[in-house]
Structure formats: C-alpha cells, structure tokens
Design a protein around this motif. Sequence first.
Motif, PDB file in Angstrom:
ATOM      1  N   SER A   9     -69.589  31.266 -84.365  1.00 20.14           N
ATOM      2  CA  SER A   9     -70.717  31.686 -85.195  1.00 20.14           C
ATOM      3  C   SER A   9     -70.986  33.176 -85.009  1.00 20.14           C
ATOM      4  O   SER A   9     -70.680  33.746 -83.944  1.00 20.14           O
ATOM      5  N   PRO A  10     -71.578  33.813 -86.002  1.00 19.63           N
ATOM      6  CA  PRO A  10     -71.966  35.213 -85.848  1.00 19.63           C
ATOM      7  C   PRO A  10     -72.923  35.393 -84.665  1.00 19.63           C
ATOM      8  O   PRO A  10     -72.837  36.403 -83.959  1.00 19.63           O
ATOM      9  N   GLN A  11     -73.777  34.426 -84.428  1.00 21.65           N
ATOM     10  CA  GLN A  11     -74.715  34.519 -83.313  1.00 21.65           C
ATOM     11  C   GLN A  11     -73.981  34.508 -81.971  1.00 21.65           C
ATOM     12  O   GLN A  11     -74.353  35.236 -81.045  1.00 21.65           O
ATOM     13  N   GLU A  12     -72.937  33.703 -81.861  1.00 28.57           N
ATOM     14  CA  GLU A  12     -72.153  33.661 -80.628  1.00 28.57           C
ATOM     15  C   GLU A  12     -71.388  34.971 -80.426  1.00 28.57           C
ATOM     16  O   GLU A  12     -71.287  35.474 -79.305  1.00 28.57           O
ATOM     17  N   VAL A  13     -70.851  35.529 -81.512  1.00 34.88           N
ATOM     18  CA  VAL A  13     -70.170  36.828 -81.414  1.00 34.88           C
ATOM     19  C   VAL A  13     -71.155  37.880 -80.926  1.00 34.88           C
ATOM     20  O   VAL A  13     -70.858  38.651 -80.004  1.00 34.88           O
ATOM     21  N   GLU A  14     -72.344  37.905 -81.519  1.00 30.93           N
ATOM     22  CA  GLU A  14     -73.364  38.889 -81.119  1.00 30.93           C
ATOM     23  C   GLU A  14     -73.754  38.709 -79.648  1.00 30.93           C
ATOM     24  O   GLU A  14     -73.881  39.689 -78.907  1.00 30.93           O
ATOM     25  N   LYS A  15     -73.901  37.462 -79.230  1.00 29.53           N
ATOM     26  CA  LYS A  15     -74.256  37.175 -77.828  1.00 29.53           C
ATOM     27  C   LYS A  15     -73.168  37.676 -76.888  1.00 29.53           C
ATOM     28  O   LYS A  15     -73.453  38.319 -75.874  1.00 29.53           O
TER      29      LYS A  15
END
Length: 106
Positions: A9-15
Amino acid sequence: MSKAWHDISPQEVEKRLAEQKEDMILIDVRNPDEFSAGHIAQAQLLPLSILPIRLHEIRNDKQVVFICRSGGRSAQACEYASNLGYEHVFNMTGGMLNWQGEIAHK
C-alpha cells in the motif's frame, strides 16, 4: 497460480520511507510528463516503455517498488521483472492516486 510479486500500500511505502529501515528502490514507470507533475522524492523515473532495455540497471538484491498513476502499469512492470528473476518486487497499489505523502515536482 499465484503471482511472483507482492502488493504494497502507499501507506506502507510511506511508513517504510519514514522509518528508513527498509532498503527499497522506488521506480516510477509513468511517462516523464506525469513524473514531472508530481512524484515521490525518492523515486527514480523509468518509464514502462523503456523498462525492457533498462531493467538491468536495477539491483536485484534490493526490494523494488514499482509505482504508476493507479497501479496498472506498475503491475505490468512487476510481472516483467519477476519473470526475469527479480525476487523482491512490489506493486504500490492504487499508485500515485492513493499516495498521501509528500509530492516532489521536477
């Protein structure tokens, strides 16, 4: 038959980028004009159309996250790379349309 690559997910990439724990290579497979309009700062531009002649430039010992506008072209890039032996390949689901982090402009 299951696919040889993974969704992220984009959120996991950002994290992972924020934690700087992961050794990831971000490859944006959109066209140059799309990339210039806004991209993830750490991403390298490698349009899908030239991926076959430049894939060898991407290290195979790192996690490679392919990114596009909505996830379709990056899924194609994942399929191509995994078919050529890349083992740690990820498709950023929803692409830049779902990215909530900072956007760099060129």
